[in-house]
Design a protein around this motif. Structure first.
Motif, PDB file in Angstrom:
ATOM      1  N   UNK A 152       0.813  -1.210   0.000  1.00 43.94           N
ATOM      2  CA  UNK A 152       0.000   0.000   0.000  1.00 43.94           C
ATOM      3  C   UNK A 152       0.850   1.266   0.000  1.00 43.94           C
ATOM      4  N   UNK A 153       1.814   1.358   0.898  1.00 42.91           N
ATOM      5  CA  UNK A 153       2.603   2.596   0.991  1.00 42.91           C
ATOM      6  C   UNK A 153       3.533   2.769  -0.196  1.00 42.91           C
ATOM      7  N   UNK A 154       3.882   1.693  -0.871  1.00 42.87           N
ATOM      8  CA  UNK A 154       4.765   1.790  -2.039  1.00 42.87           C
ATOM      9  C   UNK A 154       3.994   2.028  -3.331  1.00 42.87           C
ATOM     10  N   UNK A 155       2.703   1.795  -3.303  1.00 45.96           N
ATOM     11  CA  UNK A 155       1.883   1.961  -4.500  1.00 45.96           C
ATOM     12  C   UNK A 155       1.767   3.453  -4.800  1.00 45.96           C
ATOM     13  N   UNK A 156       1.978   3.857  -6.054  1.00 41.94           N
ATOM     14  CA  UNK A 156       1.959   5.292  -6.370  1.00 41.94           C
ATOM     15  C   UNK A 156       0.610   5.974  -6.111  1.00 41.94           C
ATOM     16  N   UNK A 157      -0.454   5.232  -6.065  1.00 38.32           N
ATOM     17  CA  UNK A 157      -1.774   5.839  -5.850  1.00 38.32           C
ATOM     18  C   UNK A 157      -2.229   5.792  -4.397  1.00 38.32           C
ATOM     19  N   UNK A 158      -1.347   5.411  -3.470  1.00 37.12           N
ATOM     20  CA  UNK A 158      -1.791   5.262  -2.083  1.00 37.12           C
ATOM     21  C   UNK A 158      -2.336   6.566  -1.503  1.00 37.12           C
ATOM     22  N   UNK A 159      -1.922   7.685  -2.014  1.00 37.61           N
ATOM     23  CA  UNK A 159      -2.423   8.969  -1.501  1.00 37.61           C
ATOM     24  C   UNK A 159      -3.877   9.224  -1.909  1.00 37.61           C
ATOM     25  N   UNK A 160      -4.380   8.452  -2.844  1.00 35.86           N
ATOM     26  CA  UNK A 160      -5.756   8.632  -3.301  1.00 35.86           C
ATOM     27  C   UNK A 160      -6.736   7.783  -2.494  1.00 35.86           C
ATOM     28  N   UNK A 161      -6.273   7.153  -1.419  1.00 35.63           N
ATOM     29  CA  UNK A 161      -7.133   6.288  -0.624  1.00 35.63           C
ATOM     30  C   UNK A 161      -8.365   7.050  -0.157  1.00 35.63           C
ATOM     31  N   UNK A 162      -9.513   6.426  -0.332  1.00 33.99           N
ATOM     32  CA  UNK A 162     -10.788   7.013   0.067  1.00 33.99           C
ATOM     33  C   UNK A 162     -11.515   6.013   0.954  1.00 33.99           C
ATOM     34  N   UNK A 163     -11.786   6.354   2.214  1.00 37.90           N
ATOM     35  CA  UNK A 163     -12.431   5.398   3.120  1.00 37.90           C
ATOM     36  C   UNK A 163     -13.850   5.015   2.711  1.00 37.90           C
ATOM     37  N   UNK A 164     -14.463   5.782   1.814  1.00 32.59           N
ATOM     38  CA  UNK A 164     -15.832   5.457   1.403  1.00 32.59           C
ATOM     39  C   UNK A 164     -15.869   4.578   0.165  1.00 32.59           C
ATOM     40  N   UNK A 165     -14.716   4.325  -0.434  1.00 29.66           N
ATOM     41  CA  UNK A 165     -14.665   3.521  -1.650  1.00 29.66           C
ATOM     42  C   UNK A 165     -13.917   2.222  -1.377  1.00 29.66           C
ATOM     43  N   UNK A 166     -14.048   1.296  -2.278  1.00 30.99           N
ATOM     44  CA  UNK A 166     -13.313   0.044  -2.170  1.00 30.99           C
ATOM     45  C   UNK A 166     -14.208  -1.102  -1.754  1.00 30.99           C
ATOM     46  N   UNK A 167     -13.645  -2.295  -1.869  1.00 26.73           N
ATOM     47  CA  UNK A 167     -14.418  -3.514  -1.604  1.00 26.73           C
ATOM     48  C   UNK A 167     -14.318  -3.980  -0.160  1.00 26.73           C
ATOM     49  N   UNK A 168     -13.347  -3.451   0.601  1.00 25.92           N
ATOM     50  CA  UNK A 168     -13.204  -3.840   1.994  1.00 25.92           C
ATOM     51  C   UNK A 168     -12.292  -5.032   2.216  1.00 25.92           C
ATOM     52  N   UNK A 169     -11.783  -5.639   1.156  1.00 29.87           N
ATOM     53  CA  UNK A 169     -10.861  -6.761   1.287  1.00 29.87           C
ATOM     54  C   UNK A 169      -9.460  -6.192   1.480  1.00 29.87           C
ATOM     55  N   UNK A 170      -8.796  -6.613   2.560  1.00 29.02           N
ATOM     56  CA  UNK A 170      -7.507  -6.021   2.923  1.00 29.02           C
ATOM     57  C   UNK A 170      -6.489  -6.111   1.789  1.00 29.02           C
ATOM     58  N   UNK A 171      -6.422  -7.220   1.091  1.00 26.69           N
ATOM     59  CA  UNK A 171      -5.415  -7.392   0.053  1.00 26.69           C
ATOM     60  C   UNK A 171      -5.729  -6.599  -1.213  1.00 26.69           C
TER      61      UNK A 171
END
Length: 68
Positions: free
Chosen positions: A11-30
């Motif tokens: 996550x921290x190495x991924x170039x888009x990690x700064x775009x993390x949005x707590x309201x989006x995503x599937x909820x699966x940790x991986x």
């Protein structure tokens, strides 16, 4: 523990990690990790490890946290 550390590292190495949005995503940790949840899991693991192992893991986490 290894899944949480591997996911935090990814996550921290991924170039888009700064775009993390707590309201989006599937909820699966991986797939769509929640940074506060990942750090909580890692903090719990550090708390229950023997002192030498905890120290080693804290160093790994600190290096990754600098990228966050």
């Amino acid at each position: 523990m290894s899944d949480a550390l591997r996911t935090w590292s990814w996550f921290v190495r991924h170039p888009w990690h700064r775009l993390w949005d707590p309201t989006a995503g599937c909820g699966v940790m991986e797939c769509c990790p929640n940074p506060p949840e990942l750090r909580f899991v890692l903090d719990v693991v550090v708390a229950i490890l023997p002192p030498n192992d905890a120290r080693h893991l804290r160093k790994q986490i600190a290096a990754l946290d600098e990228q966050w």
